[in-house]
Design a protein around this motif. Structure first.
Motif, PDB file in Angstrom:
ATOM      1  N   HIS A  44      -8.689   2.602  -2.721  1.00 23.80           N
ATOM      2  CA  HIS A  44      -8.227   3.792  -3.432  1.00 23.80           C
ATOM      3  C   HIS A  44      -7.013   4.457  -2.786  1.00 23.80           C
ATOM      4  CE1 HIS A  44     -11.368   4.016  -6.505  1.00 23.80           C
ATOM      5  NE2 HIS A  44     -12.101   3.397  -5.603  1.00 23.80           N
ATOM      6  N   TRP A  45      -6.423   3.799  -1.815  1.00 25.83           N
ATOM      7  CA  TRP A  45      -5.148   4.284  -1.264  1.00 25.83           C
ATOM      8  C   TRP A  45      -4.130   3.181  -1.486  1.00 25.83           C
ATOM      9  CZ3 TRP A  45      -3.979   5.763   4.557  1.00 25.83           C
ATOM     10  CH2 TRP A  45      -2.717   6.375   4.615  1.00 25.83           C
ATOM     11  N   GLU A  46      -3.375   3.299  -2.547  1.00 27.91           N
ATOM     12  CA  GLU A  46      -2.388   2.288  -2.908  1.00 27.91           C
ATOM     13  C   GLU A  46      -0.977   2.785  -2.599  1.00 27.91           C
ATOM     14  OE1 GLU A  46      -2.785   0.429  -6.785  1.00 27.91           O
ATOM     15  OE2 GLU A  46      -4.790   1.283  -6.994  1.00 27.91           O
ATOM     16  N   GLY A  47      -0.098   1.861  -2.265  1.00 29.60           N
ATOM     17  CA  GLY A  47       1.285   2.208  -2.023  1.00 29.60           C
ATOM     18  C   GLY A  47       2.134   0.981  -1.784  1.00 29.60           C
ATOM     19  N   PRO A  48       3.451   1.090  -1.971  1.00 23.97           N
ATOM     20  CA  PRO A  48       4.352  -0.053  -1.801  1.00 23.97           C
ATOM     21  C   PRO A  48       4.629  -0.410  -0.352  1.00 23.97           C
ATOM     22  CG  PRO A  48       5.614   1.894  -2.370  1.00 23.97           C
ATOM     23  CD  PRO A  48       4.166   2.288  -2.466  1.00 23.97           C
TER      24      PRO A  48
END
Length: 261
Positions: A44-48
């Motif tokens: 639940h912690w998404e990022g590029p």
């Protein structure tokens, strides 16, 4: 040396449920040596860019709606570990993995719900890590492998997500797992137990019912990250497996095993 683990975090309500899986998580925490710190990848912690939490005090994030009000009464006041965060940053940099510290991010339910069950007193420092679903499976495995040395430092590495995670196929009134979901998890188990990386990194092409089981990759990614963390020992063991609502897989995999340093 500690193993790394993949743990399914189910629905947010897992934190207040009582059943075989929650009992298993409680027993699991007591069965392994107390870690000096916990490093946790949350679906639940998404990022590029690979993020590393570096806050001193980690806020409890309620990133859900439509669940029991009791969940909003739960606080998981874990502390961070800046020294460990910086150490992780160096490990990533040594492998050419782009990363950034984040001194604001707290713990989402993919992190605090299982930790609340396993380590309810919140006395063990936690460093949360993000996931990037756009990376290849090979890249996820490599990120996990970069953290392998932490296992020798009594740091517990957890990947929190779900192997079969299709919210559109949930059946609230069905305690019996659907055949397609079981087939996917059985295929996955065979590949993990033989450490068949060639098949695992191409699960989306080779696994039966892959599109139904993994409609989006963010919940599957933590499995690959936890797997990579045990690259030097390459042993996998399924410790628990059950289903909720017909298709929601609740499983725990141990990677690497335990041995004396």
């Amino acid at each position: 040396m500690l193993p790394s683990f993949f743990i399914a975090h189910g629905a947010p309500s897992l934190a207040i449920e009582q059943h075989a899986y929650t009992e298993f998580l409680q027993k699991l925490a007591k069965s392994i040596p107390a870690p000096k710190a916990i490093v946790l990848f949350s679906a639940h912690w998404e990022g590029p860019v690979q993020k590393i939490s570096s806050a001193i005090h980690l806020e409890t994030i309620y990133d859900f709606s439509g669940f029991s009000e009791k969940l909003y009464d739960i606080k998981y006041p874990a502390k961070g570990d800046l020294t460990l965060s910086l150490h992780i940053q160096r490990l990533f940099q040594e492998e050419g993995i782009r990363c950034e510290l984040d001194d604001e991010r707290g713990l989402d339910h993919g992190a605090w719900a299982p930790l609340y069950i396993m380590y309810p007193d919140a006395q063990i420092p936690v460093v949360a890590l993000s996931v990037n679903p756009r990376l290849t499976a090979e890249e996820h495995y490599r990120i996990g492998a970069a953290l392998g040395p932490l296992r020798d430092e009594d740091v517990l590495i957890l990947g929190s997500g779900g192997t079969v995670h299709n919210l559109r196929r949930l059946d609230q009134n069905n305690p019996v797992p659907q055949v397609w979901a079981v087939e996917f998890d059985e295929w996955l188990a065979e590949q993990l137990e033989t450490w068949n990386l060639d098949a695992l990194v191409r699960y989306d092409e080779r696994a039966p019912n892959a599109r139904e089981a993994v409609p989006t990759p963010e919940h599957f990614v933590p499995l690959l990250l936890a797997l990579g963390a045990a690259d030097t020992t390459r042993r996998a063991k399924l410790l628990h497996h059950s289903f909720q609502m017909g298709t929601l897989s609740l499983c725990c995999w141990m990677f690497g095993g335990m041995r004396k340093s």
